[in-house]
Motif scaffolding. Structure first.
Motif, PDB file in Angstrom:
ATOM      1  N   ASN A 182       0.808  -1.221   0.000  1.00 21.75           N
ATOM      2  CA  ASN A 182       0.000   0.000   0.000  1.00 21.75           C
ATOM      3  C   ASN A 182       0.839   1.268   0.000  1.00 21.75           C
ATOM      4  O   ASN A 182       0.445   2.280  -0.582  1.00 21.75           O
ATOM      5  CB  ASN A 182      -0.935  -0.001   1.210  1.00 21.75           C
ATOM      6  N   ARG A 186       0.874   1.074  -4.471  1.00 22.70           N
ATOM      7  CA  ARG A 186      -0.456   1.578  -4.802  1.00 22.70           C
ATOM      8  C   ARG A 186      -0.491   3.100  -4.757  1.00 22.70           C
ATOM      9  O   ARG A 186       0.351   3.729  -4.097  1.00 22.70           O
ATOM     10  CB  ARG A 186      -1.496   0.994  -3.833  1.00 22.70           C
ATOM     11  N   PRO A 189      -0.362   6.857  -1.155  1.00 23.54           N
ATOM     12  CA  PRO A 189       0.134   6.289   0.107  1.00 23.54           C
ATOM     13  C   PRO A 189      -0.137   7.181   1.316  1.00 23.54           C
ATOM     14  O   PRO A 189      -0.312   6.684   2.433  1.00 23.54           O
ATOM     15  CB  PRO A 189       1.637   6.126  -0.144  1.00 23.54           C
ATOM     16  N   TYR A 192      -3.471   6.350   2.565  1.00 24.76           N
ATOM     17  CA  TYR A 192      -3.445   5.038   3.217  1.00 24.76           C
ATOM     18  C   TYR A 192      -2.919   5.168   4.642  1.00 24.76           C
ATOM     19  O   TYR A 192      -3.519   4.653   5.591  1.00 24.76           O
ATOM     20  CB  TYR A 192      -2.569   4.072   2.422  1.00 24.76           C
ATOM     21  N   SER A 195      -5.334   6.780   6.946  1.00 25.56           N
ATOM     22  CA  SER A 195      -6.564   6.023   7.201  1.00 25.56           C
ATOM     23  C   SER A 195      -6.535   5.321   8.562  1.00 25.56           C
ATOM     24  O   SER A 195      -7.596   4.967   9.092  1.00 25.56           O
ATOM     25  CB  SER A 195      -6.791   4.990   6.096  1.00 25.56           C
TER      26      SER A 195
END
Length: 280
Positions: A182, A186, A189, A192, A195
Protein backbone atom coordinates in the motif's frame (compact mmCIF):
# COMPACT_ATOMS: atom_id res chain seq x y z
CA UNK A 1 -25.78 35.57 -5.91
CA UNK A 2 -22.50 34.36 -4.40
CA UNK A 3 -21.14 30.83 -4.93
CA UNK A 4 -18.49 29.49 -2.54
CA UNK A 5 -16.48 26.30 -2.98
CA UNK A 6 -14.16 24.49 -0.60
CA UNK A 7 -12.55 21.78 -2.70
CA UNK A 8 -10.21 18.90 -1.99
CA UNK A 9 -9.13 15.96 -4.09
CA UNK A 10 -12.11 13.80 -3.04
CA UNK A 11 -15.01 16.22 -2.52
CA UNK A 12 -16.16 19.81 -2.87
CA UNK A 13 -18.49 21.59 -0.46
CA UNK A 14 -20.53 24.32 -2.20
CA UNK A 15 -22.57 27.13 -0.64
CA UNK A 16 -24.87 29.51 -2.46
CA UNK A 17 -25.80 32.83 -0.85
CA UNK A 18 -28.79 34.53 -2.50
CA UNK A 19 -29.30 38.29 -2.36
CA UNK A 20 -32.01 37.84 0.27
CA UNK A 21 -29.50 36.02 2.49
CA UNK A 22 -30.91 32.54 1.90
CA UNK A 23 -28.22 29.83 1.85
CA UNK A 24 -28.18 26.64 -0.18
CA UNK A 25 -25.65 23.84 0.09
CA UNK A 26 -24.39 21.02 -2.11
CA UNK A 27 -21.62 18.45 -2.06
CA UNK A 28 -19.95 17.32 -5.27
CA UNK A 29 -16.80 15.64 -6.50
CA UNK A 30 -13.39 17.10 -5.75
CA UNK A 31 -10.80 18.80 -7.94
CA UNK A 32 -7.04 19.23 -7.88
CA UNK A 33 -5.23 21.09 -10.70
CA UNK A 34 -2.03 19.24 -9.83
CA UNK A 35 -3.59 16.09 -11.27
CA UNK A 36 -6.29 17.36 -13.65
CA UNK A 37 -6.30 19.51 -16.77
CA UNK A 38 -8.66 22.46 -17.20
CA UNK A 39 -10.67 20.37 -19.64
CA UNK A 40 -11.05 17.49 -17.18
CA UNK A 41 -12.13 19.83 -14.40
CA UNK A 42 -14.57 21.62 -16.72
CA UNK A 43 -16.16 18.31 -17.63
CA UNK A 44 -16.47 17.33 -13.96
CA UNK A 45 -18.04 20.69 -13.14
CA UNK A 46 -21.02 19.90 -15.35
CA UNK A 47 -23.06 18.81 -12.35
CA UNK A 48 -26.79 19.51 -12.44
CA UNK A 49 -26.92 21.84 -9.45
CA UNK A 50 -24.12 24.00 -10.91
CA UNK A 51 -25.65 24.09 -14.37
CA UNK A 52 -28.94 25.23 -12.83
CA UNK A 53 -27.15 28.19 -11.21
CA UNK A 54 -24.97 29.30 -14.12
CA UNK A 55 -27.10 32.30 -15.11
CA UNK A 56 -27.70 33.51 -11.55
CA UNK A 57 -24.24 33.44 -9.98
CA UNK A 58 -22.52 36.82 -10.04
CA UNK A 59 -19.44 36.11 -7.94
CA UNK A 60 -17.52 32.90 -7.20
CA UNK A 61 -15.05 32.33 -4.37
CA UNK A 62 -13.27 29.04 -4.97
CA UNK A 63 -10.79 27.69 -2.44
CA UNK A 64 -8.99 24.51 -3.37
CA UNK A 65 -6.18 22.06 -2.88
CA UNK A 66 -3.38 22.63 -5.39
CA UNK A 67 -4.31 26.29 -5.92
CA UNK A 68 -1.23 27.93 -4.42
CA UNK A 69 0.46 28.68 -7.76
CA UNK A 70 -0.77 31.26 -10.32
CA UNK A 71 -0.64 28.60 -13.04
CA UNK A 72 -2.97 26.24 -11.19
CA UNK A 73 -5.32 29.05 -10.22
CA UNK A 74 -5.64 29.94 -13.92
CA UNK A 75 -6.48 26.32 -14.75
CA UNK A 76 -9.29 26.31 -12.18
CA UNK A 77 -10.57 29.70 -13.30
CA UNK A 78 -10.67 28.49 -16.91
CA UNK A 79 -12.67 25.43 -15.87
CA UNK A 80 -15.16 27.52 -13.89
CA UNK A 81 -15.43 30.02 -16.75
CA UNK A 82 -16.67 27.22 -19.03
CA UNK A 83 -19.84 27.08 -16.90
CA UNK A 84 -20.10 30.57 -15.39
CA UNK A 85 -19.33 32.74 -18.39
CA UNK A 86 -20.31 36.09 -16.87
CA UNK A 87 -19.40 35.69 -13.19
CA UNK A 88 -16.52 37.33 -11.36
CA UNK A 89 -14.26 34.40 -10.39
CA UNK A 90 -11.82 34.42 -7.46
CA UNK A 91 -9.60 31.36 -6.96
CA UNK A 92 -7.44 30.91 -3.86
CA UNK A 93 -5.78 28.04 -2.00
CA UNK A 94 -7.02 26.06 0.98
CA UNK A 95 -4.75 27.90 3.41
CA UNK A 96 -6.62 31.15 2.74
CA UNK A 97 -9.87 29.26 3.29
CA UNK A 98 -8.65 28.14 6.70
CA UNK A 99 -7.54 31.67 7.61
CA UNK A 100 -10.80 33.35 6.60
CA UNK A 101 -12.95 30.61 8.12
CA UNK A 102 -11.26 30.75 11.53
CA UNK A 103 -9.94 34.31 11.83
CA UNK A 104 -12.42 36.20 9.62
CA UNK A 105 -11.01 39.76 9.51
CA UNK A 106 -8.86 39.47 12.65
CA UNK A 107 -5.14 38.61 12.88
CA UNK A 108 -4.13 35.10 13.91
CA UNK A 109 -2.32 31.92 12.98
CA UNK A 110 -4.38 29.40 11.00
CA UNK A 111 -3.44 25.74 10.70
CA UNK A 112 -4.66 22.76 8.71
CA UNK A 113 -4.39 19.33 10.33
CA UNK A 114 -6.06 16.78 8.08
CA UNK A 115 -4.42 14.12 5.96
CA UNK A 116 -1.56 16.60 5.63
CA UNK A 117 -0.65 19.76 7.51
CA UNK A 118 -0.08 23.42 6.72
CA UNK A 119 -0.10 26.78 8.48
CA UNK A 120 0.06 30.54 7.97
CA UNK A 121 0.29 33.85 9.79
CA UNK A 122 -2.71 36.02 8.78
CA UNK A 123 -3.08 39.75 9.40
CA UNK A 124 -6.87 39.84 9.01
CA UNK A 125 -6.73 40.39 5.26
CA UNK A 126 -3.61 38.76 3.83
CA UNK A 127 -1.37 35.79 4.58
CA UNK A 128 1.84 37.50 5.68
CA UNK A 129 3.94 34.39 6.37
CA UNK A 130 3.68 30.73 5.42
CA UNK A 131 6.03 27.93 6.41
CA UNK A 132 6.90 25.29 3.78
CA UNK A 133 4.56 22.27 3.73
CA UNK A 134 6.66 19.58 2.01
CA UNK A 135 4.11 16.77 2.11
CA UNK A 136 3.94 13.31 3.59
CA UNK A 137 7.51 12.24 2.70
CA UNK A 138 9.39 15.30 4.00
CA UNK A 139 6.86 16.82 6.39
CA UNK A 140 3.19 16.76 7.38
CA UNK A 141 3.96 16.82 11.10
CA UNK A 142 0.66 16.88 12.97
CA UNK A 143 -1.24 15.47 9.99
CA UNK A 144 -2.82 12.09 9.52
CA UNK A 145 -0.17 10.73 7.14
CA UNK A 146 2.60 11.59 9.60
CA UNK A 147 0.77 9.97 12.52
CA UNK A 148 -0.16 6.92 10.46
CA UNK A 149 3.42 6.53 9.24
CA UNK A 150 4.71 6.44 12.83
CA UNK A 151 1.96 3.95 13.72
CA UNK A 152 2.97 1.62 10.88
CA UNK A 153 6.68 1.95 11.69
CA UNK A 154 5.98 0.94 15.28
CA UNK A 155 3.86 -1.96 14.07
CA UNK A 156 6.66 -3.22 11.83
CA UNK A 157 9.38 -2.86 14.49
CA UNK A 158 7.31 -4.26 17.40
CA UNK A 159 7.44 -0.91 19.17
CA UNK A 160 3.75 -0.66 20.06
CA UNK A 161 2.17 -2.50 23.01
CA UNK A 162 1.65 -6.20 22.29
CA UNK A 163 -2.08 -6.20 23.08
CA UNK A 164 -2.63 -3.21 20.82
CA UNK A 165 -0.70 -4.89 18.00
CA UNK A 166 -2.91 -7.95 18.33
CA UNK A 167 -5.95 -5.69 18.10
CA UNK A 168 -4.52 -4.02 14.98
CA UNK A 169 -3.91 -7.38 13.29
CA UNK A 170 -7.44 -8.54 14.13
CA UNK A 171 -9.07 -5.28 13.00
CA UNK A 172 -7.15 -4.68 9.75
CA UNK A 173 -5.79 -8.14 8.92
CA UNK A 174 -2.53 -6.22 8.73
CA UNK A 175 0.91 -7.61 7.98
CA UNK A 176 4.28 -6.39 6.73
CA UNK A 177 3.69 -7.20 3.06
CA UNK A 178 0.30 -5.47 3.04
CA UNK A 179 1.89 -2.31 4.41
CA UNK A 180 4.68 -2.33 1.82
CA UNK A 181 2.25 -2.91 -1.03
CA UNK A 182 0.00 0.00 0.00
CA UNK A 183 2.84 2.41 0.72
CA UNK A 184 5.14 1.65 -2.22
CA UNK A 185 3.03 0.14 -4.99
CA UNK A 186 -0.46 1.58 -4.80
CA UNK A 187 -1.56 5.18 -5.42
CA UNK A 188 -2.14 7.72 -2.63
CA UNK A 189 0.13 6.29 0.11
CA UNK A 190 -0.47 9.41 2.21
CA UNK A 191 -4.18 8.66 2.33
CA UNK A 192 -3.45 5.04 3.22
CA UNK A 193 -1.24 6.01 6.15
CA UNK A 194 -3.76 8.60 7.33
CA UNK A 195 -6.56 6.02 7.20
CA UNK A 196 -5.27 4.50 10.46
CA UNK A 197 -6.04 7.69 12.38
CA UNK A 198 -9.64 6.68 12.92
CA UNK A 199 -8.52 3.53 14.73
CA UNK A 200 -5.93 5.49 16.72
CA UNK A 201 -8.59 8.04 17.74
CA UNK A 202 -10.99 5.28 18.78
CA UNK A 203 -8.25 3.89 21.03
CA UNK A 204 -6.80 7.14 22.37
CA UNK A 205 -7.57 6.03 25.93
CA UNK A 206 -4.54 3.79 25.41
CA UNK A 207 -1.45 5.83 26.42
CA UNK A 208 0.41 4.74 23.27
CA UNK A 209 -2.32 6.11 20.95
CA UNK A 210 -2.71 9.28 23.01
CA UNK A 211 1.00 10.00 22.83
CA UNK A 212 1.12 9.40 19.07
CA UNK A 213 -1.17 12.40 18.67
CA UNK A 214 0.38 14.45 21.46
CA UNK A 215 3.94 14.08 20.17
CA UNK A 216 2.89 14.71 16.57
CA UNK A 217 1.14 17.94 17.58
CA UNK A 218 4.24 19.02 19.50
CA UNK A 219 6.34 18.30 16.39
CA UNK A 220 3.95 20.47 14.36
CA UNK A 221 4.23 23.36 16.82
CA UNK A 222 8.04 23.21 16.81
CA UNK A 223 8.42 22.95 13.04
CA UNK A 224 5.79 25.51 12.08
CA UNK A 225 3.83 27.53 14.63
CA UNK A 226 6.82 28.44 16.84
CA UNK A 227 8.58 29.98 13.84
CA UNK A 228 5.98 32.72 13.37
CA UNK A 229 6.88 36.03 14.99
CA UNK A 230 5.02 36.58 18.26
CA UNK A 231 3.23 33.23 18.04
CA UNK A 232 2.60 33.04 21.80
CA UNK A 233 0.63 36.29 21.67
CA UNK A 234 -1.58 35.35 18.72
CA UNK A 235 -4.73 33.18 18.66
CA UNK A 236 -4.03 29.91 16.84
CA UNK A 237 -6.91 28.14 15.08
CA UNK A 238 -7.20 24.76 13.41
CA UNK A 239 -9.14 23.22 10.53
CA UNK A 240 -9.23 19.53 9.67
CA UNK A 241 -10.44 16.15 10.83
CA UNK A 242 -7.29 15.24 12.80
CA UNK A 243 -7.51 18.46 14.80
CA UNK A 244 -11.28 18.29 15.25
CA UNK A 245 -11.61 14.67 16.39
CA UNK A 246 -8.63 14.91 18.73
CA UNK A 247 -9.22 18.43 19.98
CA UNK A 248 -8.71 17.62 23.67
CA UNK A 249 -5.21 16.23 22.97
CA UNK A 250 -4.46 19.16 20.67
CA UNK A 251 -5.48 21.68 23.34
CA UNK A 252 -3.36 19.91 25.95
CA UNK A 253 -0.32 19.87 23.66
CA UNK A 254 -0.87 23.53 22.78
CA UNK A 255 -1.16 24.55 26.44
CA UNK A 256 2.11 22.78 27.22
CA UNK A 257 3.75 24.61 24.30
CA UNK A 258 2.46 28.00 25.42
CA UNK A 259 0.09 28.31 22.45
CA UNK A 260 -3.33 29.96 22.73
CA UNK A 261 -5.94 27.91 20.86
CA UNK A 262 -8.78 29.96 19.38
CA UNK A 263 -11.16 27.63 17.54
CA UNK A 264 -10.98 24.11 16.11
CA UNK A 265 -13.33 23.19 13.25
CA UNK A 266 -13.62 20.16 11.00
CA UNK A 267 -14.04 22.07 7.73
CA UNK A 268 -13.94 25.72 6.63
CA UNK A 269 -17.13 26.02 4.59
CA UNK A 270 -19.39 27.34 7.39
CA UNK A 271 -16.85 29.97 8.38
CA UNK A 272 -16.32 30.96 4.76
CA UNK A 273 -20.07 31.39 4.35
CA UNK A 274 -20.19 33.77 7.33
CA UNK A 275 -17.15 35.64 5.98
CA UNK A 276 -18.65 36.19 2.52
CA UNK A 277 -22.17 36.98 3.75
CA UNK A 278 -20.77 40.36 4.75
CA UNK A 279 -20.24 41.12 1.05
CA UNK A 280 -23.92 41.06 0.10
Amino acid sequence: MILIADSGASKTDWRVIAKNGQIGQFRGIGFNPNYQTSEEMANDLRQDFLLDLRDEVETIYYYGAGCSSPKNRKHVESALRSIFKHAEINVDHDMMAAARATCSDQPGIACILGTGSNSCDYDGEFIIANRPAPGYILGDEGGGAYIGRQFLQDFIHDEMPGKLKEKVIDHFQLDYQTILENVYQRPFPGRYMASFCRFISENKADPYCYMLYYNSFQDFFKKYVAKYEGYKDKPVSFVGSVAYYNSEILRSAAFDAGIKVNIIIEGPIAGLTLFHQKML
